[in-house]
Design a protein around this motif. Structure first.
Motif, PDB file in Angstrom:
ATOM      1  N   LYS A  44      10.541  15.213  -5.373  1.00 12.80           N
ATOM      2  CA  LYS A  44      11.234  14.089  -6.012  1.00 12.80           C
ATOM      3  C   LYS A  44      12.680  14.025  -5.526  1.00 12.80           C
ATOM      4  O   LYS A  44      13.208  12.946  -5.222  1.00 12.80           O
ATOM      5  N   ALA A  45      13.321  15.180  -5.473  1.00 17.54           N
ATOM      6  CA  ALA A  45      14.716  15.221  -5.013  1.00 17.54           C
ATOM      7  C   ALA A  45      14.799  14.743  -3.562  1.00 17.54           C
ATOM      8  O   ALA A  45      15.702  13.976  -3.197  1.00 17.54           O
ATOM      9  N   LEU A  46      13.844  15.179  -2.748  1.00 19.29           N
ATOM     10  CA  LEU A  46      13.826  14.735  -1.349  1.00 19.29           C
ATOM     11  C   LEU A  46      13.686  13.210  -1.281  1.00 19.29           C
ATOM     12  O   LEU A  46      14.358  12.558  -0.472  1.00 19.29           O
ATOM     13  N   GLY A  47      12.829  12.662  -2.139  1.00 22.39           N
ATOM     14  CA  GLY A  47      12.661  11.201  -2.175  1.00 22.39           C
ATOM     15  C   GLY A  47      13.977  10.491  -2.470  1.00 22.39           C
ATOM     16  O   GLY A  47      14.308   9.474  -1.834  1.00 22.39           O
ATOM     17  N   THR A  48      14.771  11.030  -3.406  1.00 25.47           N
ATOM     18  CA  THR A  48      16.058  10.392  -3.725  1.00 25.47           C
ATOM     19  C   THR A  48      17.058  10.573  -2.581  1.00 25.47           C
ATOM     20  O   THR A  48      17.919   9.718  -2.373  1.00 25.47           O
ATOM     21  N   GLU A  49      16.931  11.667  -1.832  1.00 23.98           N
ATOM     22  CA  GLU A  49      17.818  11.858  -0.676  1.00 23.98           C
ATOM     23  C   GLU A  49      17.461  10.871   0.444  1.00 23.98           C
ATOM     24  O   GLU A  49      18.356  10.299   1.080  1.00 23.98           O
ATOM     25  N   HIS A  50      16.168  10.668   0.674  1.00 25.28           N
ATOM     26  CA  HIS A  50      15.749   9.641   1.643  1.00 25.28           C
ATOM     27  C   HIS A  50      16.349   8.291   1.249  1.00 25.28           C
ATOM     28  O   HIS A  50      16.895   7.563   2.085  1.00 25.28           O
TER      29      HIS A  50
ATOM     30  N   ARG B 228      22.110  13.272   4.572  1.00 23.85           N
ATOM     31  CA  ARG B 228      21.194  13.651   5.662  1.00 23.85           C
ATOM     32  C   ARG B 228      21.032  15.170   5.722  1.00 23.85           C
ATOM     33  O   ARG B 228      19.923  15.680   5.885  1.00 23.85           O
ATOM     34  N   ALA B 229      22.163  15.884   5.573  1.00 18.53           N
ATOM     35  CA  ALA B 229      22.097  17.354   5.616  1.00 18.53           C
ATOM     36  C   ALA B 229      21.253  17.887   4.453  1.00 18.53           C
ATOM     37  O   ALA B 229      20.448  18.810   4.618  1.00 18.53           O
ATOM     38  N   ARG B 230      21.437  17.288   3.274  1.00 20.61           N
ATOM     39  CA  ARG B 230      20.668  17.726   2.105  1.00 20.61           C
ATOM     40  C   ARG B 230      19.186  17.416   2.293  1.00 20.61           C
ATOM     41  O   ARG B 230      18.318  18.225   1.942  1.00 20.61           O
ATOM     42  N   ARG B 231      18.911  16.255   2.862  1.00 22.40           N
ATOM     43  CA  ARG B 231      17.512  15.885   3.133  1.00 22.40           C
ATOM     44  C   ARG B 231      16.874  16.914   4.068  1.00 22.40           C
ATOM     45  O   ARG B 231      15.788  17.428   3.786  1.00 22.40           O
ATOM     46  N   ASP B 232      17.574  17.237   5.152  1.00 26.21           N
ATOM     47  CA  ASP B 232      17.014  18.187   6.131  1.00 26.21           C
ATOM     48  C   ASP B 232      16.811  19.565   5.513  1.00 26.21           C
ATOM     49  O   ASP B 232      15.796  20.227   5.741  1.00 26.21           O
ATOM     50  N   ALA B 233      17.801  20.013   4.714  1.00 24.23           N
ATOM     51  CA  ALA B 233      17.699  21.335   4.084  1.00 24.23           C
ATOM     52  C   ALA B 233      16.535  21.369   3.095  1.00 24.23           C
ATOM     53  O   ALA B 233      15.822  22.377   2.985  1.00 24.23           O
ATOM     54  N   THR B 234      16.340  20.258   2.382  1.00 22.42           N
ATOM     55  CA  THR B 234      15.249  20.199   1.400  1.00 22.42           C
ATOM     56  C   THR B 234      13.894  20.205   2.107  1.00 22.42           C
ATOM     57  O   THR B 234      12.945  20.848   1.650  1.00 22.42           O
ATOM     58  N   GLU B 235      13.835  19.508   3.245  1.00 20.33           N
ATOM     59  CA  GLU B 235      12.583  19.533   4.024  1.00 20.33           C
ATOM     60  C   GLU B 235      12.277  20.956   4.505  1.00 20.33           C
ATOM     61  O   GLU B 235      11.123  21.392   4.446  1.00 20.33           O
ATOM     62  N   ARG B 236      13.319  21.652   4.938  1.00 24.38           N
ATOM     63  CA  ARG B 236      13.096  23.044   5.383  1.00 24.38           C
ATOM     64  C   ARG B 236      12.597  23.919   4.235  1.00 24.38           C
ATOM     65  O   ARG B 236      11.674  24.710   4.388  1.00 24.38           O
TER      66      ARG B 236
ATOM     67  N   PRO C 247       6.803  18.044   3.508  1.00 25.23           N
ATOM     68  CA  PRO C 247       7.843  17.220   2.883  1.00 25.23           C
ATOM     69  C   PRO C 247       7.424  15.749   2.794  1.00 25.23           C
ATOM     70  O   PRO C 247       6.839  15.215   3.731  1.00 25.23           O
ATOM     71  N   ALA C 248       7.744  15.124   1.673  1.00 23.49           N
ATOM     72  CA  ALA C 248       7.431  13.705   1.493  1.00 23.49           C
ATOM     73  C   ALA C 248       8.206  12.883   2.527  1.00 23.49           C
ATOM     74  O   ALA C 248       9.369  13.163   2.816  1.00 23.49           O
ATOM     75  N   ALA C 249       7.523  11.863   3.078  1.00 22.90           N
ATOM     76  CA  ALA C 249       8.162  11.010   4.081  1.00 22.90           C
ATOM     77  C   ALA C 249       9.040   9.966   3.402  1.00 22.90           C
ATOM     78  O   ALA C 249       8.882   9.675   2.216  1.00 22.90           O
ATOM     79  N   SER C 250       9.966   9.412   4.171  1.00 19.97           N
ATOM     80  CA  SER C 250      10.802   8.341   3.615  1.00 19.97           C
ATOM     81  C   SER C 250      10.024   7.033   3.630  1.00 19.97           C
ATOM     82  O   SER C 250       9.077   6.869   4.403  1.00 19.97           O
ATOM     83  N   ALA C 251      10.433   6.103   2.768  1.00 16.19           N
ATOM     84  CA  ALA C 251       9.850   4.767   2.768  1.00 16.19           C
ATOM     85  C   ALA C 251      10.541   3.947   3.859  1.00 16.19           C
ATOM     86  O   ALA C 251      11.660   4.270   4.266  1.00 16.19           O
ATOM     87  N   PRO C 252       9.877   2.885   4.359  1.00 13.87           N
ATOM     88  CA  PRO C 252      10.527   2.068   5.389  1.00 13.87           C
ATOM     89  C   PRO C 252      11.774   1.359   4.859  1.00 13.87           C
ATOM     90  O   PRO C 252      12.712   1.102   5.609  1.00 13.87           O
ATOM     91  N   ALA C 253      11.787   1.047   3.570  1.00 10.84           N
ATOM     92  CA  ALA C 253      12.958   0.384   2.977  1.00 10.84           C
ATOM     93  C   ALA C 253      12.963   0.656   1.487  1.00 10.84           C
ATOM     94  O   ALA C 253      11.955   1.081   0.916  1.00 10.84           O
ATOM     95  N   TYR C 254      14.103   0.436   0.860  1.00 11.54           N
ATOM     96  CA  TYR C 254      14.233   0.680  -0.579  1.00 11.54           C
ATOM     97  C   TYR C 254      14.812  -0.557  -1.239  1.00 11.54           C
ATOM     98  O   TYR C 254      15.595  -1.298  -0.628  1.00 11.54           O
ATOM     99  N   LEU C 255      14.429  -0.788  -2.481  1.00 10.76           N
ATOM    100  CA  LEU C 255      14.896  -1.960  -3.209  1.00 10.76           C
ATOM    101  C   LEU C 255      16.087  -1.568  -4.085  1.00 10.76           C
ATOM    102  O   LEU C 255      15.939  -0.774  -5.009  1.00 10.76           O
ATOM    103  N   PRO C 256      17.270  -2.110  -3.806  1.00  5.31           N
ATOM    104  CA  PRO C 256      18.412  -1.798  -4.674  1.00  5.31           C
ATOM    105  C   PRO C 256      18.143  -2.318  -6.087  1.00  5.31           C
ATOM    106  O   PRO C 256      17.461  -3.337  -6.253  1.00  5.31           O
TER     107      PRO C 256
END
Lengths: 155, 175
Positions: free
Chosen positions: A22-28, A57-65, A74-83
């Protein structure tokens, strides 16, 4: 979503892996949102934008590791996000950044409440703290008051 | 944990004749439990102090210092009042968590506010020094809190993590 921890060098229970995903998803999402916001914010805000984007980006990479170490994919990023609200100018772009930082804060506090691993805890409190600090300047830029919430990450 | 004493008496030898080898064995197994129950009631050995007590005291101290700065330095008043308000919320939440695990009725009176000296001190220094002093106190509080996070029970880790993050955010307002 992967929930097992077999094959990794770090054993994490399922709820910790889920919270990290979930945290990785919010970082993406934060990485994407910082990219969108840069089009609406003035030059004076660019250093803070660059700093925030780099940190996410650094947090995303560290979380993936961390997730790979635990044997999870690791969960993949979505192509786009809705503000949450339409972004039309500097203030609404800053407000979008505030909500992105709020989302990561909530997710990282969620990791604290669903983990016992000390390295995971340290990463989570670092991420929560950095996010809370960045949110201050975006709140100020968005004209939101107060600029500090007492308990960042409390849903 | 509160269930232990009931078993403790009946198996540890109050009923003579009933204690064969098996009874002794059972008593031996139950002893650690009885010991744990005694530790919980606080009647035998003093427990290690709750680590959140120090965090709550630091928060109260920051409230007093920030209120002193707000009164003495108009230029800093808004930021200092924000610090005081947030740290007051931290103090309340941390104290509630301390009291939840150790109800105050069984312990002594709550510790007094640690720093009655802070407000006068704030009035005597310049605005810049007052700002630095507040920021330093917040850095200390953030460090105290985040150092505790790795080893706390889960719920407390979330609460104390948010306190650390809140202190870091307050410092950003002062900078």
């Amino acid at each position: 979503m992967p929930t097992t921890t077999t094959g990794g060098s770090r054993e994490l229970p399922e709820e910790t892996v889920d919270a990290l995903q979930k945290a990785l998803g919010t970082e993406h999402a934060a990485v994407w949102v910082y990219g969108l916001a840069s089009a609406f914010l003035p030059a004076a805000a660019q250093p803070a934008l660059t700093e925030g984007a780099t940190a996410h980006r650094a947090r995303r990479d560290a979380t993936e590791r961390l997730l790979r170490d635990a044997g999870a994919t690791p969960a993949a990023s979505a192509p786009a996000y809705l503000p949450p609200n339409p972004v039309t100018d500097a203030a609404s772009a800053a407000a979008m950044l505030v909500s992105a930082e709020n989302d990561t804060s909530v997710a990282w506090r969620g990791v604290l409440e669903r983990s016992d691993d000390q390295d995971v805890r340290r990463a989570a409190v670092d991420a929560l703290t950095a996010s809370a600090v960045r949110a201050v300047s975006w709140r100020q830029r968005a004209g939101q008051s107060p600029a500090v919430v007492a308990f960042p990450g409390r849903p | 944990m509160t269930r232990a004493p009931r078993f403790d008496r009946s198996t540890a030898g109050d009923r003579p004749g009933a204690v064969g080898r098996r009874g002794v064995l059972r008593a031996g197994m139950l002893l650690p439990l009885a010991g744990a129950a005694a530790a919980c009631s606080g009647s035998t050995e003093p427990e290690a102090p709750d680590p959140l007590i120090a965090l709550a005291a630091q928060a109260r101290s920051d409230v007093a210092a920030a209120n002193g700065v707000a009164a003495a330095h108009p230029d800093l008043a808004d930021a200092a009042r924000l610090v005081a308000g947030v740290r007051q919320q931290h103090a309340t939440a941390l104290q509630q968590e301390v009291d939840r695990l150790h109800p105050p009725s069984t312990s002594a009176t709550p510790p007094p506010a640690a720093t009655s000296t802070a407000p006068p001190a704030a009035a005597q220094v310049g605005t810049s020094a007052a700002r630095t002093a507040l920021a330093t106190a917040l850095a200390t509080a953030e460090q105290q809190a985040s150092n505790l996070v790795p080893t706390l029970p889960r719920y407390r880790a979330g609460l104390v993590g948010s306190v650390a993050a809140g202190c870091a955010a307050l410092r950003e307002v002062l900078s």
